[in-house]
Design a protein around this motif. Structure first.
Motif, PDB file in Angstrom:
ATOM      1  N   GLY A   1       0.803  -1.208   0.000  1.00 29.78           N
ATOM      2  CA  GLY A   1       0.000   0.000   0.000  1.00 29.78           C
ATOM      3  C   GLY A   1       0.839   1.261   0.000  1.00 29.78           C
ATOM      4  O   GLY A   1       0.537   2.229  -0.709  1.00 29.78           O
ATOM      5  N   VAL A   2       1.914   1.274   0.781  1.00 34.23           N
ATOM      6  CA  VAL A   2       2.803   2.437   0.827  1.00 34.23           C
ATOM      7  C   VAL A   2       3.440   2.668  -0.542  1.00 34.23           C
ATOM      8  O   VAL A   2       3.515   3.806  -1.032  1.00 34.23           O
ATOM      9  CB  VAL A   2       3.894   2.244   1.899  1.00 34.23           C
ATOM     10  N   PHE A   3       3.896   1.585  -1.174  1.00 34.46           N
ATOM     11  CA  PHE A   3       4.511   1.707  -2.496  1.00 34.46           C
ATOM     12  C   PHE A   3       3.494   2.208  -3.517  1.00 34.46           C
ATOM     13  O   PHE A   3       3.825   3.014  -4.392  1.00 34.46           O
ATOM     14  CB  PHE A   3       5.077   0.357  -2.930  1.00 34.46           C
ATOM     15  N   HIS A   4       2.258   1.738  -3.390  1.00 30.47           N
ATOM     16  CA  HIS A   4       1.196   2.180  -4.306  1.00 30.47           C
ATOM     17  C   HIS A   4       1.016   3.696  -4.222  1.00 30.47           C
ATOM     18  O   HIS A   4       0.994   4.393  -5.258  1.00 30.47           O
ATOM     19  CB  HIS A   4      -0.116   1.482  -3.959  1.00 30.47           C
ATOM     20  N   TYR A   5       0.882   4.222  -3.016  1.00 23.48           N
ATOM     21  CA  TYR A   5       0.657   5.654  -2.865  1.00 23.48           C
ATOM     22  C   TYR A   5       1.887   6.464  -3.262  1.00 23.48           C
ATOM     23  O   TYR A   5       1.754   7.578  -3.785  1.00 23.48           O
ATOM     24  CB  TYR A   5       0.237   5.968  -1.428  1.00 23.48           C
ATOM     25  N   ALA A   6       3.064   5.923  -3.052  1.00 17.43           N
ATOM     26  CA  ALA A   6       4.279   6.610  -3.493  1.00 17.43           C
ATOM     27  C   ALA A   6       4.301   6.722  -5.011  1.00 17.43           C
ATOM     28  O   ALA A   6       4.609   7.787  -5.567  1.00 17.43           O
ATOM     29  CB  ALA A   6       5.510   5.863  -2.990  1.00 17.43           C
ATOM     30  N   CYS A   7       3.958   5.634  -5.684  1.00 20.60           N
ATOM     31  CA  CYS A   7       3.921   5.642  -7.156  1.00 20.60           C
ATOM     32  C   CYS A   7       2.838   6.587  -7.673  1.00 20.60           C
ATOM     33  O   CYS A   7       3.048   7.316  -8.646  1.00 20.60           O
ATOM     34  CB  CYS A   7       3.671   4.229  -7.685  1.00 20.60           C
ATOM     35  N   ALA A   8       1.678   6.581  -7.021  1.00 18.29           N
ATOM     36  CA  ALA A   8       0.599   7.483  -7.436  1.00 18.29           C
ATOM     37  C   ALA A   8       1.023   8.938  -7.281  1.00 18.29           C
ATOM     38  O   ALA A   8       0.768   9.777  -8.156  1.00 18.29           O
ATOM     39  CB  ALA A   8      -0.656   7.205  -6.613  1.00 18.29           C
ATOM     40  N   GLY A   9       1.711   9.253  -6.173  1.00 20.63           N
ATOM     41  CA  GLY A   9       2.188  10.613  -5.967  1.00 20.63           C
ATOM     42  C   GLY A   9       3.194  11.037  -7.029  1.00 20.63           C
ATOM     43  O   GLY A   9       3.130  12.158  -7.550  1.00 20.63           O
ATOM     44  N   VAL A  10       4.118  10.141  -7.363  1.00 19.98           N
ATOM     45  CA  VAL A  10       5.111  10.441  -8.404  1.00 19.98           C
ATOM     46  C   VAL A  10       4.433  10.619  -9.758  1.00 19.98           C
ATOM     47  O   VAL A  10       4.778  11.533 -10.526  1.00 19.98           O
ATOM     48  CB  VAL A  10       6.166   9.314  -8.473  1.00 19.98           C
ATOM     49  N   LEU A  11       3.454   9.775 -10.063  1.00 20.15           N
ATOM     50  CA  LEU A  11       2.760   9.857 -11.340  1.00 20.15           C
ATOM     51  C   LEU A  11       2.067  11.201 -11.506  1.00 20.15           C
ATOM     52  O   LEU A  11       2.224  11.883 -12.530  1.00 20.15           O
ATOM     53  CB  LEU A  11       1.739   8.720 -11.442  1.00 20.15           C
ATOM     54  N   PHE A  12       1.306  11.620 -10.494  1.00 16.37           N
ATOM     55  CA  PHE A  12       0.614  12.905 -10.589  1.00 16.37           C
ATOM     56  C   PHE A  12       1.607  14.061 -10.597  1.00 16.37           C
ATOM     57  O   PHE A  12       1.371  15.081 -11.262  1.00 16.37           O
ATOM     58  CB  PHE A  12      -0.382  13.052  -9.440  1.00 16.37           C
ATOM     59  N   ALA A  13       2.716  13.918  -9.890  1.00 16.62           N
ATOM     60  CA  ALA A  13       3.741  14.963  -9.900  1.00 16.62           C
ATOM     61  C   ALA A  13       4.325  15.133 -11.301  1.00 16.62           C
ATOM     62  O   ALA A  13       4.559  16.260 -11.765  1.00 16.62           O
ATOM     63  CB  ALA A  13       4.843  14.635  -8.900  1.00 16.62           C
ATOM     64  N   MET A  14       4.551  14.027 -12.008  1.00 20.47           N
ATOM     65  CA  MET A  14       5.075  14.101 -13.370  1.00 20.47           C
ATOM     66  C   MET A  14       4.041  14.715 -14.322  1.00 20.47           C
ATOM     67  O   MET A  14       4.399  15.441 -15.255  1.00 20.47           O
ATOM     68  CB  MET A  14       5.481  12.713 -13.863  1.00 20.47           C
ATOM     69  N   PHE A  15       2.765  14.433 -14.071  1.00 22.57           N
ATOM     70  CA  PHE A  15       1.722  15.089 -14.864  1.00 22.57           C
ATOM     71  C   PHE A  15       1.854  16.611 -14.731  1.00 22.57           C
ATOM     72  O   PHE A  15       1.754  17.349 -15.726  1.00 22.57           O
ATOM     73  CB  PHE A  15       0.331  14.675 -14.376  1.00 22.57           C
ATOM     74  N   ALA A  16       2.076  17.077 -13.500  1.00 20.04           N
ATOM     75  CA  ALA A  16       2.214  18.511 -13.258  1.00 20.04           C
ATOM     76  C   ALA A  16       3.474  19.060 -13.913  1.00 20.04           C
ATOM     77  O   ALA A  16       3.468  20.172 -14.456  1.00 20.04           O
ATOM     78  CB  ALA A  16       2.226  18.784 -11.752  1.00 20.04           C
ATOM     79  N   VAL A  17       4.567  18.299 -13.881  1.00 21.63           N
ATOM     80  CA  VAL A  17       5.826  18.739 -14.493  1.00 21.63           C
ATOM     81  C   VAL A  17       5.641  18.965 -15.986  1.00 21.63           C
ATOM     82  O   VAL A  17       6.104  19.978 -16.542  1.00 21.63           O
ATOM     83  CB  VAL A  17       6.941  17.699 -14.240  1.00 21.63           C
ATOM     84  N   PHE A  18       4.962  18.055 -16.653  1.00 20.79           N
ATOM     85  CA  PHE A  18       4.724  18.232 -18.087  1.00 20.79           C
ATOM     86  C   PHE A  18       3.898  19.486 -18.353  1.00 20.79           C
ATOM     87  O   PHE A  18       4.227  20.280 -19.242  1.00 20.79           O
ATOM     88  CB  PHE A  18       4.000  17.006 -18.656  1.00 20.79           C
ATOM     89  N   ALA A  19       2.801  19.661 -17.617  1.00 22.68           N
ATOM     90  CA  ALA A  19       1.897  20.770 -17.886  1.00 22.68           C
ATOM     91  C   ALA A  19       2.498  22.121 -17.498  1.00 22.68           C
ATOM     92  O   ALA A  19       2.373  23.110 -18.238  1.00 22.68           O
ATOM     93  CB  ALA A  19       0.571  20.555 -17.148  1.00 22.68           C
ATOM     94  N   LEU A  20       3.147  22.183 -16.339  1.00 22.90           N
ATOM     95  CA  LEU A  20       3.647  23.464 -15.842  1.00 22.90           C
ATOM     96  C   LEU A  20       4.982  23.877 -16.451  1.00 22.90           C
ATOM     97  O   LEU A  20       5.282  25.076 -16.515  1.00 22.90           O
ATOM     98  CB  LEU A  20       3.800  23.401 -14.314  1.00 22.90           C
ATOM     99  N   TRP A  21       5.774  22.904 -16.894  1.00 27.10           N
ATOM    100  CA  TRP A  21       7.112  23.243 -17.374  1.00 27.10           C
ATOM    101  C   TRP A  21       7.368  22.781 -18.809  1.00 27.10           C
ATOM    102  O   TRP A  21       7.507  23.608 -19.717  1.00 27.10           O
ATOM    103  CB  TRP A  21       8.171  22.652 -16.438  1.00 27.10           C
ATOM    104  N   LEU A  22       7.393  21.472 -19.029  1.00 29.77           N
ATOM    105  CA  LEU A  22       7.870  20.948 -20.313  1.00 29.77           C
ATOM    106  C   LEU A  22       6.999  21.395 -21.490  1.00 29.77           C
ATOM    107  O   LEU A  22       7.530  21.737 -22.557  1.00 29.77           O
ATOM    108  CB  LEU A  22       7.941  19.420 -20.245  1.00 29.77           C
ATOM    109  N   PHE A  23       5.678  21.378 -21.335  1.00 29.27           N
ATOM    110  CA  PHE A  23       4.813  21.779 -22.442  1.00 29.27           C
ATOM    111  C   PHE A  23       4.885  23.280 -22.713  1.00 29.27           C
ATOM    112  O   PHE A  23       4.549  23.724 -23.809  1.00 29.27           O
ATOM    113  CB  PHE A  23       3.361  21.388 -22.152  1.00 29.27           C
ATOM    114  N   ARG A  24       5.309  24.054 -21.744  1.00 33.67           N
ATOM    115  CA  ARG A  24       5.308  25.510 -21.886  1.00 33.67           C
ATOM    116  C   ARG A  24       6.655  26.057 -22.341  1.00 33.67           C
ATOM    117  O   ARG A  24       6.809  27.270 -22.522  1.00 33.67           O
ATOM    118  CB  ARG A  24       4.906  26.149 -20.555  1.00 33.67           C
ATOM    119  N   ILE A  25       7.624  25.176 -22.552  1.00 36.24           N
ATOM    120  CA  ILE A  25       8.961  25.620 -22.954  1.00 36.24           C
ATOM    121  C   ILE A  25       8.945  26.157 -24.387  1.00 36.24           C
ATOM    122  O   ILE A  25       8.325  25.581 -25.284  1.00 36.24           O
ATOM    123  CB  ILE A  25       9.968  24.459 -22.856  1.00 36.24           C
TER     124      ILE A  25
END
Length: 241
Positions: free
Chosen positions: A140-164
């Motif tokens: 369960g801990v690993f699941h939530y860690a992976c979910a947090g990383v996944l959503f964080a990467m979604f934000a990285v693409f939208a806030l930074w990489l797509f706007r470059i």
């Protein structure tokens, strides 16, 4: 026909690609690739709800407090399958051949690994459902860690990489309004992550904030893939037939 891996050595193919909206010669992943990633995120929560309502009923659906809980329903195949599909498309995503190539690849590979972690290391079983014999608290801990990383990467693409905008270039008017959409989607993803964290501590359902984050992620990728423009072009060609 649009393919996910383009061979740019054919002059005729280059001419065809150059007519696509938003075409860049350094783009190593075409619009169809980005659109597929976006459509998976857009369809996932809707499809899960429809399958569970059909197979498990309204009462069971109301008892589910997160998207991850759908692993323990009749929608498990769709849940795991679409996450694996998302991971494969993210693994294959190559972004642009410029100074930010390493960032595109790092973010996409990280998100792909996290998506597989969410799929293969499920959350705890919902109330009234027998736990899996191999599941443990660490799972369960690993699941939530992976979910947090996944959503964080979604934000990285939208806030930074797509706007470059590459060095030495000025953003076109079309790029500027797209950047506003990416910014809005990124802020919405971050807000949803915070929303999820707060209400999870209160023991409340996190299905809707997770769904909002997924939709925001999907919209950012669909805009990046010129999905609306592609739909318009297709519709015009149909009406001409």
């Amino acid at each position: 026909m649009v393919t996910l891996t383009k061979i740019r050595s054919n002059p005729a193919q280059l001419d065809t690609l150059a007519t696509q909206p938003g075409y860049r010669p350094d783009d190593q992943s075409d619009h169809a690739h980005r659109q597929l990633i976006g459509y998976i995120g857009l369809v996932l929560p809707i499809l899960l709800i429809l399958i569970v309502l059909r197979r498990d009923g309204v009462v069971r659906w109301r008892s589910l407090d997160s998207i991850s809980a759908y692993y323990y329903t009749g929608a498990v195949a769709a849940f795991v399958g679409m996450l694996v599909g998302l991971a494969l498309f993210l693994f294959a995503y190559r972004g642009y051949k410029n100074e930010y190539y390493w960032a595109d690849r790092t973010a996409s590979i990280t998100a792909a690994i996290a998506a597989l972690g969410v799929a293969f290391f499920p959350t705890a079983a919902p109330a009234g459902v027998a736990p899996l014999c191999w599941w443990s608290a660490r799972t369960g801990v690993f699941h939530y860690a992976c979910a947090g990383v996944l959503f964080a990467m979604f934000a990285v693409f939208a806030l930074w990489l797509f706007r470059i905008t590459p060095s030495g270039e000025q953003p076109a008017p079309d790029k500027r309004w797209r950047n506003r959409i990416y910014l809005f989607c990124g802020v919405l993803i971050v807000a949803s992550i915070i929303w999820t964290s707060v209400i999870r501590l209160k023991g409340e359902s996190i299905f809707w904030p997770e769904s909002v984050a997924l939709v925001a992620f999907a919209v950012s990728w669909l805009v990046k893939g010129y999905a609306l423009t592609s739909i318009r072009v297709t519709a015009r060609s149909w009406f001409r037939l």
